[in-house]
Design a protein around this motif. Structure first.
Motif, short mmCIF file in Angstrom:
data_model
loop_
_atom_site.label_atom_id
_atom_site.label_comp_id
_atom_site.label_asym_id
_atom_site.label_seq_id
_atom_site.Cartn_x
_atom_site.Cartn_y
_atom_site.Cartn_z
N ALA A 1 1.01 -1.22 0.15
CA ALA A 1 -0.20 0.10 -0.12
C ALA A 1 0.95 1.48 -0.13
O ALA A 1 0.75 2.01 -0.87
N GLN A 2 2.08 1.25 0.41
CA GLN A 2 2.99 2.41 1.12
C GLN A 2 3.84 2.91 0.02
O GLN A 2 3.29 3.60 -1.19
N ALA A 3 3.76 1.54 -1.12
CA ALA A 3 4.94 1.53 -2.23
C ALA A 3 4.13 2.13 -3.18
O ALA A 3 4.08 2.87 -4.19
N THR A 4 2.62 1.80 -3.40
CA THR A 4 1.74 2.18 -4.53
C THR A 4 0.96 3.08 -4.20
O THR A 4 1.17 4.19 -5.37
N GLY B 1 6.04 9.95 -6.43
CA GLY B 1 5.73 9.44 -7.01
C GLY B 1 4.63 8.53 -7.68
O GLY B 1 3.85 8.33 -8.00
N GLY B 2 3.94 7.94 -6.24
CA GLY B 2 2.66 7.83 -5.98
C GLY B 2 1.33 7.80 -6.54
O GLY B 2 1.55 9.65 -7.01
N ILE B 3 0.81 6.73 -6.49
CA ILE B 3 -0.98 7.43 -6.87
C ILE B 3 -1.38 8.83 -6.16
O ILE B 3 -1.74 9.81 -6.79
N PHE B 4 -0.58 9.29 -4.71
CA PHE B 4 -1.37 10.07 -4.08
C PHE B 4 -0.53 11.19 -4.26
O PHE B 4 -1.35 12.77 -5.06
N ASP B 5 0.67 11.60 -5.10
CA ASP B 5 1.42 12.32 -5.66
C ASP B 5 0.55 12.97 -7.07
O ASP B 5 1.03 13.50 -7.09
N GLN B 6 0.65 11.81 -7.94
CA GLN B 6 -0.14 12.29 -9.01
C GLN B 6 -1.71 12.49 -8.87
O GLN B 6 -1.55 13.61 -9.91
#
Lengths: 343, 362, 300
Positions: free
Chosen positions: B343-346, B351-356
């Motif tokens: 969960a952390q990595a994704t 650059g993960g989903i939250f950053d996007q």
């Protein structure tokens, strides 16, 4: 000099005998100045005190001295817990006040020595790289407090350059010296030691030195530069030693600027938040007053937060009064000084 | 006592900074590094534990506290904050300390219930009378609803909120954790889970992104900061936060100001505790540090945990406070997301989903 | 100067001490920062500092700092001028409180402004609060409400959580720099030039633009630059009033803190280096400007 904003001579004398002011310009400008200062400075100042006294004088004092129940009073468990909690909170606040004063007591003398040495070197001599040195001394003025904290983590943190040495350093808190009585021989003992540097009060001291670094040096340099070296040369030619010349001629000549620098340095040491926040690790024993204020606010204790803030504001007002007094004295001494230096 | 003698010798020497071993404190101090909202809980637990320890062993122990965003706290420990124990918001942050070599692997099995003495969940706090009629996750998407949460990059609680939002929109499978059968079922499902299509759920992604982009006006660094924003600065219509944090806000500001709303499903949060092996071995505090964490599982401490609106592991304590801790179906991070590392990595890594979500348009 | 070099003692001692103290407490820590950032490869460093969220935070930091510095440039000058040239009630009080931002902890300033500029704060809800206040006073004297409620509802400044709030606290922290640099120069200014110019028939505005302003300009510019440099690094007060949304309302120092919390030390250092480089540049420009104006003065 870039140190001009903290130059000693900002005292307002009587209004200058300038040409008669243009009445419209005067009204417009004074109105603008007064409303600007009111909104940006007076209102916040007043607001701090209004919030601090939101629960009246008793509430204000209870932040430092929690209410003591009368001995015969029977208290419910809830009330007892509330009182115990208030006592713990007051203890932490006192601790924060103590730490703030201790840190200033270390930081300010260090920066006075540095400021005198740096000002002497940069104003009485000309050497290559002097301008660069002055810029470097100014540097902490414009380094973000967050960066100021970060650099010490990078230097002294567990994975930092001196991390291995620093995390294994154990040191005694010199301010924890207590009277413990004679039953074990020597009556004084240190009650507290720390291991490590970063996230201990030592790191708070280092971060505070960093952010207050230029104040003394920069309030001295403009004045010492304008005074030149004539008086020192006269004293030296009459056979005075270097130290004697320094303490009898130079220091008295700059005493007001020195005091002004000390006051600003102290105020910043009391009030620094960003840098000490980064190196405090949020541990309660590392709380200075600004950090304590943040914690009280985060505990929903708005009024207590502003009460501690008002103490800092009072210290600020006190330093401002001291500064005004210094300027008044300095202005009075000025003609005398000028006569002196023109000899 | 030799330590006392040493202290006195140090007093004689008046040395300001002494090298290692020259001084010793007159009492044991433990440092508990914890996440934001537990400040009140560990203040009470610390006092009770000190009293109990004194009665048992005669030694004086003081538990000092450090509270902040969970990730920030883990970083401070890695950077040299000499924490004897950590009590953080999520396992990932303890794993980070483990990876730095300060905590031995297998910490999850050192204490009962995966080293997690209580559970909690994510719920809603709304203004009194619920003027915007917020009842469930989907209501957060209604136009004009302002949602207050902390930044998942820096706050453990906000990471749980994020996973809760995403899981609810993706209709994650839930279990009844009030029964032993339900718990066993959840465990079996977690063990059996192999692939996690939830990460590719376009609907959940779209809705969560919409909430963060259009409905979140302020992102504080920590869970407590977001409560302050909602309660004290009075910004927003609904606060997503730890259940215990919502109750605390209601207690602090008055029951006439806020209502707590439980959504139809939510995530089961399991905040972990661990002894920082390297620090306790260096400081010689292992025994008392382990006793302190074990104390959390005693009925006495479990009752305090329930009183302060965390969900006790102890069934008696849980039942005692069941009126304030209503039963709702939970999904778990292990079954739904395959554990924290994934969960952390994704979601939350650089650059993960939250950053996007927050990439500026240009 | 080379003559005095030999006569005045203490250069080795004071310069040595200065360099040691400076190196140990300022340069060494800053070198650690550069070293950490240097662990990244050049493309990686470039990628971090051109990340859209980072560039957005740098843009916001510089936009808000510039705006605050400009506001301070104008009002700081007006304040310094009014304090020196005009007599008005409470003039000494206003002069004394100029230094208040130097002395107030930035976190407290942030909290206070965040409270003041809330929707229903003293300044955030200025209009409605004013109506309330006036009506309460009128009620005390026995008269009915003077102003209809809602009359001034348009007069509000709910800047908490907005860019406006960031600018406001930056104006607060920077104000004394401008006032305290310009003030001493104005105090030392000899009005005889002005009297002479006036007697030659020059208008006050012309006198200010042609005679007075050139004299105070170097001090004014360096004051504004210092206020700007201070604003670029400011953290404590801003985070209390800003909305802190990535890519929109996060200032650069907050980006550093966020990266640190994510264990991205090198990235945090890279952003730190960018801020530091800009600060250093500003300082060199200020000091260069001053030595230029000093030379200019001497030749004039």
């Amino acid at each position: 000099m870039a140190g001009a904003p903290i130059a000693a001579k900002t005292a307002l004398g009587p209004i200058k005998p300038a040409p008669p002011p243009h009445p419209v310009a005067r009204t417009v400008l004074v109105t603008l100045a007064v409303s600007f200062l009111t909104i940006f400075i007076l209102v916040p100042l007043v607001n701090v005190f209004v919030q601090a006294f939101a629960k009246g004088l008793d509430g204000y004092l209870a932040v430092f001295w929690p209410p003591q129940p009368a001995p015969e009073q029977v208290l419910s468990v809830v009330q007892q817990r509330k009182l115990a909690e208030a006592a713990v909170q007051a203890g932490r606040t006192w601790h924060a006040i103590g730490l703030t004063l201790s840190v200033a007591a270390i930081v300010v003398p260090l920066n006075i020595c540095f400021g005198l040495a740096a000002a002497w070197a940069t104003t009485k001599f000309n050497f290559r790289g002097r301008a660069l040195l002055i810029s470097l001394i100014d540097l902490p003025f414009s380094v973000s407090p967050v960066v100021a904290g970060l650099v010490f983590v990078l230097l002294l943190g567990r994975n930092g350059i001196f991390g291995d040495w620093a995390t294994h350093l154990t040191w005694i808190d010199p301010f924890s010296l207590r009277w413990v009585g004679f039953e074990a021989g020597f009556p004084l003992a240190f009650e507290r030691d720390y291991s490590g540097v970063i996230f201990t009060p030592l790191a708070i001291v280092l971060a505070s030195v960093f952010v207050t670094f230029p104040f003394v040096a920069r309030s001295l340099t403009p004045l010492m530069e304008s005074q030149g070296t004539d008086e020192e040369l006269a004293a030296l030619s009459l056979g005075a030693s270097g130290w004697r010349t320094f303490f009898k001629i130079t220091v008295p000549n700059v005493k007001w600027a020195l005091l002004y620098g000390v006051i600003l340095c102290t105020a910043r040491a009391f009030g620094e938040f960003g840098a000490v926040s980064v190196v405090s690790g949020h541990v309660d024993v590392n709380d200075t007053m600004p950090l304590r204020i943040e914690k009280l606010w985060n505990e929903y204790n708005n009024q207590a937060a502003f009460t501690v803030a008002s103490v800092l504001a009072l210290l600020a007002v006190f330093t401002l009064v001291a500064k005004a007094a210094i300027e008044w004295k300095a202005a009075r001494d000025l003609p005398q000084n000028q006569g002196h230096s023109s000899q | 006592m030799s330590s006392r003698l040493k202290t006195r010798l140090a007093g004689v020497a008046l040395g300001l900074i002494a090298l290692a071993g020259a001084a010793a404190a007159a009492e044991v101090r433990l440092l508990n590094v914890s996440y934001d909202p537990t400040r009140e809980l560990y203040a009470v637990i610390g006092q009770n534990f000190a009293a109990k320890w004194k009665a048992q062993t005669g030694d004086k122990v003081t538990v000092e506290l450090s509270n902040g965003g969970s990730g920030k706290q883990a970083r401070s420990v890695i950077d040299g904050l000499n924490a004897d124990v950590v009590t953080l918001a999520l396992g990932w942050d303890v794993t980070a300390i483990e990876k730095a070599g300060l905590i031995n692997s297998g910490w999850q099995n050192k204490f009962p219930n995966h080293a997690s003495p209580y559970t909690s969940t994510i719920a809603f706090l709304v203004r009194k009378g619920n003027p915007k009629g917020i009842k469930d996750w989907s209501d957060l998407l209604r136009p004009g609803v302002e949602v207050i949460t902390a930044n998942p990059k820096t706050s453990g609680g906000a990471r749980w909120s994020f996973l809760s939002l995403w899981g609810a929109f993706a209709k994650a499978r839930t279990h009844d954790f009030t029964t032993a059968a339900g718990q066993a079922e959840a465990k079996a499902a977690a063990d059996a889970a192999k692939d996690f299509p939830i990460y590719n759920d376009a609907e959940a992604r779209g809705k969560v992104s919409e909430i963060f982009n259009k409905h979140v006006p302020v992102l504080d660094a920590g869970a407590r900061g977001s409560t302050v924003t909602f309660a004290q600065k009075q910004i927003g219509d609904v606060l997503l936060n730890w259940e215990n944090e919502l109750w605390l806000a209601k207690d602090e500001f008055g029951a006439d100001k806020f209502d707590i709303v439980y959504p139809s499903t939510s995530i089961l949060t399991e905040p972990p505790v661990a002894v920082v092996d390297k620090v306790v071995d260096q400081r010689g505090t292992r025994k008392v540090a382990e006793a302190y964490l074990s104390y959390l599982y005693t009925p006495e401490a479990q009752d305090v945990i329930g009183q302060l609106h965390y969900r006790p592991r102890d069934v008696a304590a849980l039942n005692k406070y069941s009126a304030e801790l209503p039963k709702i179906p939970f999904f778990t991070i292990d079954e739904t997301y395959g554990g924290w590392a994934k969960a952390q990595a994704t979601f939350f890594a650089d650059g993960g989903i939250f950053d996007q979500f927050y990439k500026p348009a240009n | 100067m080379s003559r005095t070099h030999r006569v005045i003692p203490g250069l080795p001692l004071t310069l040595g001490y200065t360099l040691f103290y400076l190196s140990a407490l300022v340069l060494l820590p800053l070198a650690a920062l550069a070293l950490k950032a240097g662990q990244m490869s050049a493309p990686e460093f470039f990628r971090v500092i051109t990340d859209p969220v980072v560039t957005a935070s740098l843009r916001l930091t510089f936009f808000a700092s510039t705006l605050a510095a400009l506001i301070n440039a104008v009002f700081g000058l007006i304040v310094a001028w009014s304090l020196v040239r005009y007599d008005f009630p409470l003039r000494r009080l206003f002069d004394a409180v100029i230094d208040f931002p130097f002395a107030l902890p930035t976190a407290v300033a942030g909290l206070t402004f965040a409270n003041l500029f809330l929707k229903d704060g003293w300044l955030g809800g200025f209009g409605p609060r004013l109506v309330e206040g006036v009506n309460a006073l009128a009620g005390l004297t026995g008269a009915g409400p003077l102003l209809p409620s809602g009359a001034l509802d348009w007069l509000t400044f709910p800047y908490t959580g907005q860019t406006g709030g960031i600018v406001i606290v930056l104006v607060f922290v920077g104000l004394p720099f401008v006032v305290r640099t310009v003030q001493p120069v104005l105090l030392e200014w000899d009005p005889e030039y002005e009297i002479a110019a006036r007697s030659l028939g020059a208008k006050p505005a012309t006198i200010f633009a042609r005679v007075i302003f050139p004299e105070i300009a170097p001090a004014w510019v360096s004051g504004v630059a210092l206020a700007f440099a201070r604003a670029v690094g400011e953290y404590g007060s801003v985070i209390f009033i800003a909305a802190n949304i990535p890519g929109r309302s996060q200032i650069a120092p907050l980006q550093i803190v966020t990266r640190l919390d994510d264990f991205q030390y090198a990235q945090a250092s890279a952003i730190g280096v960018v801020l530091l480089a800009i600060s250093l540049l500003i300082l060199l420009v200020i000091n260069g400007l001053e030595s230029f104006s000093r030379r200019h003065e001497r030749t004039a």
